[in-house]
Design a protein around this motif. Structure first.
Motif, PDB file in Angstrom:
ATOM      1  N   LEU A 257      51.333 -49.217  39.629  1.00  0.00           N
ATOM      2  CA  LEU A 257      51.527 -48.656  40.961  1.00  0.00           C
ATOM      3  C   LEU A 257      50.889 -47.276  41.005  1.00  0.00           C
ATOM      4  N   VAL A 258      50.084 -47.048  42.027  1.00  0.00           N
ATOM      5  CA  VAL A 258      49.408 -45.763  42.169  1.00  0.00           C
ATOM      6  C   VAL A 258      49.371 -45.389  43.646  1.00  0.00           C
TER       7      VAL A 258
ATOM      8  N   PRO B  14      45.004 -48.614  49.857  1.00  0.00           N
ATOM      9  CA  PRO B  14      45.997 -49.705  49.926  1.00  0.00           C
ATOM     10  C   PRO B  14      45.346 -51.096  49.919  1.00  0.00           C
ATOM     11  N   GLU B  15      44.182 -51.207  50.494  1.00  0.00           N
ATOM     12  CA  GLU B  15      43.510 -52.512  50.527  1.00  0.00           C
ATOM     13  C   GLU B  15      42.961 -52.942  49.168  1.00  0.00           C
ATOM     14  N   ASP B  16      43.043 -52.076  48.165  1.00  0.00           N
ATOM     15  CA  ASP B  16      42.675 -52.468  46.803  1.00  0.00           C
ATOM     16  C   ASP B  16      43.824 -53.188  46.088  1.00  0.00           C
TER      17      ASP B  16
ATOM     18  N   VAL C 114      48.591 -50.249  45.362  1.00  0.00           N
ATOM     19  CA  VAL C 114      48.248 -48.924  45.873  1.00  0.00           C
ATOM     20  C   VAL C 114      49.129 -48.663  47.084  1.00  0.00           C
ATOM     21  N   SER C 115      50.064 -47.749  46.915  1.00  0.00           N
ATOM     22  CA  SER C 115      51.040 -47.514  47.975  1.00  0.00           C
ATOM     23  C   SER C 115      51.659 -46.139  47.804  1.00  0.00           C
ATOM     24  N   SER C 116      52.014 -45.542  48.929  1.00  0.00           N
ATOM     25  CA  SER C 116      52.714 -44.268  48.883  1.00  0.00           C
ATOM     26  C   SER C 116      54.219 -44.472  48.928  1.00  0.00           C
TER      27      SER C 116
END
Length: 123
Positions: free
Chosen positions: A11-12, A88-90, A121-123
């Motif tokens: 997760l990044v 995020p689309e990665d 990929v998410s905040s």
């Protein structure tokens, strides 16, 4: 028998970086054109990047060009995918695959695949 094992997912946050690894064992010299693919839920599998066995030439999907870098360490039989400026689309499961063809443009990736590593990929 060639075996491929991916690692390095996780997760990044958007804008962050990850480095994926694809470690090969077995008949590595016969199948050393390596491709990275990804598949997101509900989407088709996409070839992200590739490195050719003959000359180490590389190719990238337009969606990752300028952000991802593929490289190999022959001493470790490992191919890396450095992913920067992640979006995020990665988000997807990333797989590496091996082909016997010497150039990425000819590679069909029919037989040897790793088990995949999840990238979120998410905040």
């Amino acid at each position: 028998q060639l075996q491929l094992v991916e690692s390095g997912g996780g997760l990044v946050q958007p804008g962050g970086s990850l480095r994926l690894s694809c470690a090969a064992s077995g008949f590595t010299k016969d199948y050393s054109t390596i491709g990275w693919f990804r598949q997101a839920p509900g989407k088709e599998r996409e070839r992200v990047s590739c490195i050719s066995s003959s000359d180490d030439s590389t190719s990238y999907a337009d969606s990752v060009k300028g952000r991802f870098t593929i490289s190999r360490d022959n001493a470790k039989n490992t191919v890396y995918l450095q992913m920067d400026s992640l979006k995020p689309e990665d988000t997807a499961v990333y797989y590496c695959a091996a082909a016997g063809e010497p150039l990425c443009v000819l590679a069909r990736f029919l037989g040897y695949w790793g088990q995949g590593t999840q990238v979120i990929v998410s905040s």
